[in-house]
Write an enzyme that holds these catalytic residues in place. Structure first.
Site, short mmCIF file in Angstrom:
data_model
loop_
_atom_site.label_atom_id
_atom_site.label_comp_id
_atom_site.label_asym_id
_atom_site.label_seq_id
_atom_site.Cartn_x
_atom_site.Cartn_y
_atom_site.Cartn_z
N ALA A 32 0.81 -1.19 0.01
CA ALA A 32 0.07 0.01 -0.08
C ALA A 32 0.92 1.13 -0.11
O ALA A 32 0.76 2.19 0.86
CB ALA A 32 -0.84 0.07 1.09
N HIS A 34 3.10 4.60 -0.47
CA HIS A 34 2.75 5.98 -0.58
C HIS A 34 4.00 6.82 -0.91
O HIS A 34 4.98 6.11 -0.59
CB HIS A 34 2.04 6.44 0.56
CG HIS A 34 2.68 6.08 1.73
ND1 HIS A 34 3.93 6.70 2.22
CD2 HIS A 34 2.11 5.17 2.89
CE1 HIS A 34 4.10 6.09 3.71
NE2 HIS A 34 2.94 5.37 3.94
N HIS A 37 7.09 5.76 1.47
CA HIS A 37 7.71 4.61 1.27
C HIS A 37 8.69 5.17 0.10
O HIS A 37 10.02 4.73 -0.13
CB HIS A 37 6.76 3.23 0.75
CG HIS A 37 5.92 3.02 1.60
ND1 HIS A 37 4.68 3.03 1.72
CD2 HIS A 37 6.30 2.25 2.82
CE1 HIS A 37 3.96 2.56 2.65
NE2 HIS A 37 5.09 1.96 3.40
P1 AMP Z 1 5.25 -0.36 6.25
O1 AMP Z 1 4.92 -0.50 5.11
O2 AMP Z 1 4.51 0.41 7.19
O3 AMP Z 1 5.83 -1.40 7.14
O4 AMP Z 1 6.66 0.97 6.31
C1 AMP Z 1 7.78 0.31 5.40
C2 AMP Z 1 8.90 1.48 5.77
O5 AMP Z 1 8.41 2.72 5.44
C3 AMP Z 1 9.30 1.57 7.29
O6 AMP Z 1 10.59 1.82 7.55
C4 AMP Z 1 8.34 2.72 7.74
O7 AMP Z 1 8.85 3.43 8.87
C5 AMP Z 1 8.52 3.62 6.47
N1 AMP Z 1 7.59 4.64 6.45
C6 AMP Z 1 6.02 4.68 6.65
N2 AMP Z 1 5.80 5.66 6.54
C7 AMP Z 1 6.47 6.71 6.19
C8 AMP Z 1 6.69 8.09 5.94
N3 AMP Z 1 5.45 8.67 6.07
N4 AMP Z 1 7.66 8.82 5.74
C9 AMP Z 1 8.84 8.02 5.65
N5 AMP Z 1 8.87 6.74 6.04
C10 AMP Z 1 7.98 5.88 6.09
#
Ligand code: AMP
Length: 279
Positions: A32, A34, A37
């Site tokens: 998902a 954005h 990421h």
């Molecule tokens: P997730 O898919 O939520 O597991 O996130 C994957 C990686 O993207 C993790 O290291 C998160 O901390 C990072 N991440 C998620 N949201 C953001 C954001 N708004 N800004 C920067 N990194 C993010």
């Protein structure tokens, strides 16, 4: 960009690169995707010869089954975004690839990190994160790995994991990408109403206000004022705390510059959102 889903395919692409000394950057995600990421992907593309992104919704890190079952799935959009971002290899493993029958769990003592903030609120969450990131690091064997500071406590957990098992991997913790109103980008924002997104803009405003107040008032008063602002915005606060940026132990007095982190978890539209500010 190549898209693979088995360990064998991953090895086929990566083992030759490793032998040739090609620098591999890696970003683990749950999809998902954005712009938050993608900012991690872009940084890896800048700093490495080859960038790998994994997309895997890791059941082990969900302490709430409903949250797992309703986690957004957007494989086609994710592939499109990744291929436009400069990613070289996207890894979409099935659960049995990540956790083959009879796999053994890695043991890592998280110490106090399990007992503060997210730890008690989400029992088993960080153990699940450790299991999946350990296995992903082992599969990909990157030179550098990228994580978002939005999940601040997770960054400290990953640092422990790296120190214990992967000392050669360089960790890069990246700034939080935000919407115009300050709301940290998150896959969970998809579940917010338009009104909820507007209201959620208060979260980061409150964190910035606390940072400003730290120049002239005590911690307890700044936190109290922050809670008051959230209540006024009809935001249900789970925690709002100052902690030491290295240990996450709660602080009663401001730390020296760069060592303060104020962390927050709230509910808006029944969606749990976290954020933080470091100063
Ligand atoms: P997730 O898919 O939520 O597991 O996130 C994957 C990686 O993207 C993790 O290291 C998160 O901390 C990072 N991440 C998620 N949201 C953001 C954001 N708004 N800004 C920067 N990194 C993010």
């Amino acid at each position: 960009m190549e898209v693979v889903s088995t360990r064998q395919e991953l090895d086929n692409y990566l083992s030759g690169l490793r032998k040739r000394g090609i620098k591999i950057g890696f970003i683990p995600t749950m999809g998902a995707l954005h712009p938050g990421h993608i900012s991690l992907v872009s940084r890896s593309v800048e700093e490495n010869d080859y960038t790998v992104v994994s997309v895997f919704v890791n059941r082990l890190q969900f302490n709430n089954n409903k949250d797992f079952e309703t986690y957004p799935d957007s494989r086609e959009e994710d592939i499109k975004l990744l291929s436009e971002s400069g990613c070289d290899l996207a890894f979409f493993p099935d659960p049995e690839v990540m956790y083959p029958a009879g796999y053994s769990k890695v043991k890592l003592d998280l110490g106090e990190l399990n007992n503060v903030l997210e730890g008690p609120m989400r029992p088993g969450h960080y153990d699940g994160v450790v299991q999946v990131v350990y296995r992903l690091f082992d599969y990909v064997k990157p030179d550098k790995a990228y994580f978002g500071l939005k999940d601040y406590q997770q960054c400290l957990v990953i640092k422990l994991l790296r120190n214990a098992f992967f000392p050669h991997i360089v960790l890069q913790f990246c700034e939080t990408s935000r919407m115009e109103n300050g709301l940290a980008m998150s896959s969970r924002n998809l579940r917010l109403s338009a009104e909820g997104i507007k209201r959620a803009g208060q979260i980061y405003k409150v964190l910035e206000t606390i940072k400003k107040l730290s120049d002239h008032i005590e911690v307890a008063d700044a936190i109290k004022y922050g809670r008051h602002l959230l209540k006024e915005a009809a935001i249900e606060t789970e925690y709002l705390e100052l902690a030491n940026a290295d240990t996450l132990q709660a602080g009663k007095k401001w730390y020296r510059k760069g060592k303060n982190v104020v962390l927050i978890a709230v509910y808006i539209d029944n969606v749990r959102l976290i954020d933080n500010i470091i100063f």
